[in-house]
Design a protein around this motif. Structure first.
Motif, mmCIF file in Angstrom:
data_model
loop_
_atom_site.group_PDB
_atom_site.id
_atom_site.type_symbol
_atom_site.label_atom_id
_atom_site.label_comp_id
_atom_site.label_asym_id
_atom_site.label_seq_id
_atom_site.Cartn_x
_atom_site.Cartn_y
_atom_site.Cartn_z
ATOM 1 N N VAL A 112 0.870 -1.262 -0.030
ATOM 2 C CA VAL A 112 -0.066 0.108 -0.137
ATOM 3 C C VAL A 112 1.049 1.277 -0.002
ATOM 4 O O VAL A 112 1.975 1.374 0.660
ATOM 5 N N THR A 113 0.443 2.036 -0.847
ATOM 6 C CA THR A 113 1.219 3.533 -1.033
ATOM 7 C C THR A 113 0.516 4.530 -0.694
ATOM 8 O O THR A 113 -0.614 4.725 -0.872
ATOM 9 N N GLN A 114 1.106 5.343 0.196
ATOM 10 C CA GLN A 114 0.315 6.972 0.521
ATOM 11 C C GLN A 114 1.117 7.983 0.203
ATOM 12 O O GLN A 114 2.613 7.945 0.186
ATOM 13 N N SER A 115 0.540 9.106 -0.006
ATOM 14 C CA SER A 115 1.252 10.292 -0.411
ATOM 15 C C SER A 115 0.215 11.669 0.213
ATOM 16 O O SER A 115 -0.932 11.459 0.099
ATOM 17 N N PRO A 116 0.804 12.600 0.579
ATOM 18 C CA PRO A 116 2.472 12.586 0.834
ATOM 19 C C PRO A 116 2.545 12.041 2.125
ATOM 20 O O PRO A 116 1.934 11.468 2.898
ATOM 21 N N THR A 117 3.793 11.754 2.474
ATOM 22 C CA THR A 117 4.644 11.364 3.619
ATOM 23 C C THR A 117 4.225 12.175 4.949
ATOM 24 O O THR A 117 4.128 11.796 5.880
ATOM 25 N N HIS A 118 4.759 13.493 5.006
ATOM 26 C CA HIS A 118 4.437 14.298 5.713
ATOM 27 C C HIS A 118 3.828 15.770 5.151
ATOM 28 O O HIS A 118 3.967 15.992 3.938
ATOM 29 N N LEU A 119 2.991 16.366 6.156
ATOM 30 C CA LEU A 119 2.333 17.698 5.671
ATOM 31 C C LEU A 119 2.104 18.377 6.783
ATOM 32 O O LEU A 119 1.895 17.991 8.009
ATOM 33 N N ILE A 120 2.352 19.941 6.557
ATOM 34 C CA ILE A 120 2.033 20.730 7.630
ATOM 35 C C ILE A 120 1.103 21.793 7.292
ATOM 36 O O ILE A 120 1.246 22.272 6.086
ATOM 37 N N LYS A 121 -0.103 22.123 7.839
ATOM 38 C CA LYS A 121 -1.351 22.820 7.461
ATOM 39 C C LYS A 121 -1.497 23.698 8.726
ATOM 40 O O LYS A 121 -0.969 23.572 9.627
ATOM 41 N N THR A 122 -2.287 24.774 8.226
ATOM 42 C CA THR A 122 -2.631 25.852 9.197
ATOM 43 C C THR A 122 -4.035 25.550 9.545
ATOM 44 O O THR A 122 -4.999 24.981 8.698
ATOM 45 N N ARG A 123 -4.656 25.567 10.817
ATOM 46 C CA ARG A 123 -6.112 25.633 11.217
ATOM 47 C C ARG A 123 -6.932 26.329 10.378
ATOM 48 O O ARG A 123 -6.658 27.308 9.631
ATOM 49 N N GLY A 124 -8.185 25.703 9.916
ATOM 50 C CA GLY A 124 -8.932 26.264 8.652
ATOM 51 C C GLY A 124 -8.578 25.666 7.265
ATOM 52 O O GLY A 124 -9.542 25.814 6.518
ATOM 53 N N GLN A 125 -7.411 25.163 7.042
ATOM 54 C CA GLN A 125 -7.270 24.812 5.675
ATOM 55 C C GLN A 125 -7.866 23.355 5.349
ATOM 56 O O GLN A 125 -8.463 22.908 6.461
ATOM 57 N N HIS A 126 -7.879 23.074 4.178
ATOM 58 C CA HIS A 126 -8.331 21.941 3.849
ATOM 59 C C HIS A 126 -6.978 20.891 3.344
ATOM 60 O O HIS A 126 -5.945 21.472 3.082
ATOM 61 N N VAL A 127 -7.178 19.591 3.484
ATOM 62 C CA VAL A 127 -6.051 18.776 3.114
ATOM 63 C C VAL A 127 -6.765 17.484 2.327
ATOM 64 O O VAL A 127 -7.810 16.999 2.713
ATOM 65 N N THR A 128 -5.773 16.757 1.316
ATOM 66 C CA THR A 128 -6.190 15.721 0.630
ATOM 67 C C THR A 128 -5.040 14.811 0.840
ATOM 68 O O THR A 128 -3.967 14.809 0.427
ATOM 69 N N LEU A 129 -5.438 13.630 1.448
ATOM 70 C CA LEU A 129 -4.389 12.699 1.407
ATOM 71 C C LEU A 129 -4.938 11.351 0.330
ATOM 72 O O LEU A 129 -5.904 11.073 0.248
ATOM 73 N N ARG A 130 -3.671 10.654 -0.108
ATOM 74 C CA ARG A 130 -4.094 9.739 -1.329
ATOM 75 C C ARG A 130 -3.486 8.377 -0.919
ATOM 76 O O ARG A 130 -2.344 8.109 -0.031
ATOM 77 N N CYS A 131 -4.164 7.139 -1.367
ATOM 78 C CA CYS A 131 -3.784 6.248 -0.991
ATOM 79 C C CYS A 131 -3.872 5.113 -2.374
ATOM 80 O O CYS A 131 -4.876 5.272 -3.106
ATOM 81 N N SER A 132 -2.777 4.180 -2.452
ATOM 82 C CA SER A 132 -2.801 3.092 -3.670
ATOM 83 C C SER A 132 -2.951 1.880 -2.958
ATOM 84 O O SER A 132 -2.131 1.610 -2.295
ATOM 85 N N PRO A 133 -3.873 1.067 -3.400
ATOM 86 C CA PRO A 133 -3.918 -0.125 -2.289
ATOM 87 C C PRO A 133 -3.324 -1.169 -3.268
ATOM 88 O O PRO A 133 -2.439 -1.106 -4.246
ATOM 89 N N ILE A 134 -2.644 -2.262 -2.455
ATOM 90 C CA ILE A 134 -2.060 -3.304 -3.180
ATOM 91 C C ILE A 134 -3.098 -3.876 -4.200
ATOM 92 O O ILE A 134 -4.182 -3.983 -4.440
ATOM 93 N N SER A 135 -1.945 -4.138 -5.407
ATOM 94 C CA SER A 135 -2.835 -4.754 -6.503
ATOM 95 C C SER A 135 -3.803 -6.184 -6.282
ATOM 96 O O SER A 135 -3.512 -7.067 -5.701
ATOM 97 N N GLY A 136 -5.110 -5.896 -6.822
ATOM 98 C CA GLY A 136 -5.841 -6.812 -6.629
ATOM 99 C C GLY A 136 -6.997 -6.573 -5.638
ATOM 100 O O GLY A 136 -7.865 -7.201 -5.144
ATOM 101 N N HIS A 137 -6.660 -5.711 -4.496
ATOM 102 C CA HIS A 137 -7.249 -5.302 -3.260
ATOM 103 C C HIS A 137 -8.307 -4.527 -3.513
ATOM 104 O O HIS A 137 -8.016 -3.311 -4.265
ATOM 105 N N LYS A 138 -9.483 -4.583 -3.549
ATOM 106 C CA LYS A 138 -10.705 -3.613 -3.948
ATOM 107 C C LYS A 138 -11.277 -2.834 -2.907
ATOM 108 O O LYS A 138 -11.918 -1.956 -3.039
#
Lengths: 112, 113
Positions: free
Chosen positions: A4-30
């Motif tokens: 399983v891969t995720q991005s980004p590794t680290h993230l710094i945000k300020t209060r009130g902001q929005h964040v999007t985190l991403r993930c790719s599963p193991i091949s074949g996992h739905k």
């Protein structure tokens, strides 16, 4: 095989902001699940998706949302960030019908 | 309300000896139990699991025991090695598969050479 891969590794945000985190599963996992881990606690369930549909939701406010794409990758979105959202966000994938979930390395989110 | 409890935050064991990590649960709907190991800056790694229809499952140096009547499970590591030093999480899920995992708070194992 890639795990399983995720991005980004680290993230710094300020209060009130929005964040999007991403993930790719193991091949074949739905099935993809999202967990939040704060210091000193075990991972807490946020969402589960299977075949692009939400199959479960944990006790998190509506500021948290997620989606799954046709290639089974997933995004976790958090709006109006609070200091308390600072945590390690973990994505896990699994085969249909399996209890075993396989985790990615996580995204460390810091809200200042 | 903690449904999965790991009451020992930390455990220290000599290399070569047995490590025993304990876990208790309260929800009788749980029917599948898993142990994960976590190193700093990494995600949890699946270690071993057990279904509620069994009372023991073994994989190499790792054995998990389940006592359904006591709602208790334990992970035995024999012999313990320095590389086993990590945080161990107990997790539980209910039927059917693909249900969310409920985790304990973890136990930090230190294996001393």
């Amino acid at each position: 095989d890639a795990g399983v891969t995720q991005s980004p590794t680290h993230l710094i945000k300020t209060r009130g902001q929005h964040v999007t985190l991403r993930c790719s599963p193991i091949s074949g996992h739905k099935s993809v699940s999202w967990y939040q881990q704060v210091l000193g606690q075990g991972p807490q369930f946020i969402f589960q998706y299977y075949e692009k549909e939400e199959r479960g939701r944990g006790n998190f406010p509506d500021r948290f949302s997620a989606r799954q794409f046709p290639n089974y990758s997933s995004e976790l979105n958090v709006n109006a960030l609070l200091l308390g959202d600072s945590a390690l966000y973990l994505c896990a994938s699994s085969l249909q019908g399996s209890h075993e979930q396989y985790f990615g390395p996580g995204t460390r989110l810091t809200v200042t | 309300d903690q449904q999965v409890k790991q009451n020992s935050p930390s455990l220290s064991v000599q290399e070569g000896r047995i490590s025993i990590l304990n876990c208790d649960y309260t929800n009788s709907m749980f029917d599948y139990f898993l142990w994960y190991k976590k190193y700093p800056a990494e995600g949890p790694t699946f270690l071993i699991s057990i279904s509620s229809i069994k009372d023991k499952n073994e994989d190499g140096r790792f054995t998990v025991f389940l006592n359904k009547s006591a709602k208790h499970l334990s992970l035995h590591i024999v012999p313990s090695q320095p590389g086993d030093s990590a945080v161990y999480f107990c997790a539980a899920s209910a039927l059917p598969g693909n249900t969310p995992l409920v985790f304990g708070k973890g136990t930090r194992l230190s294996v001393i050479a």
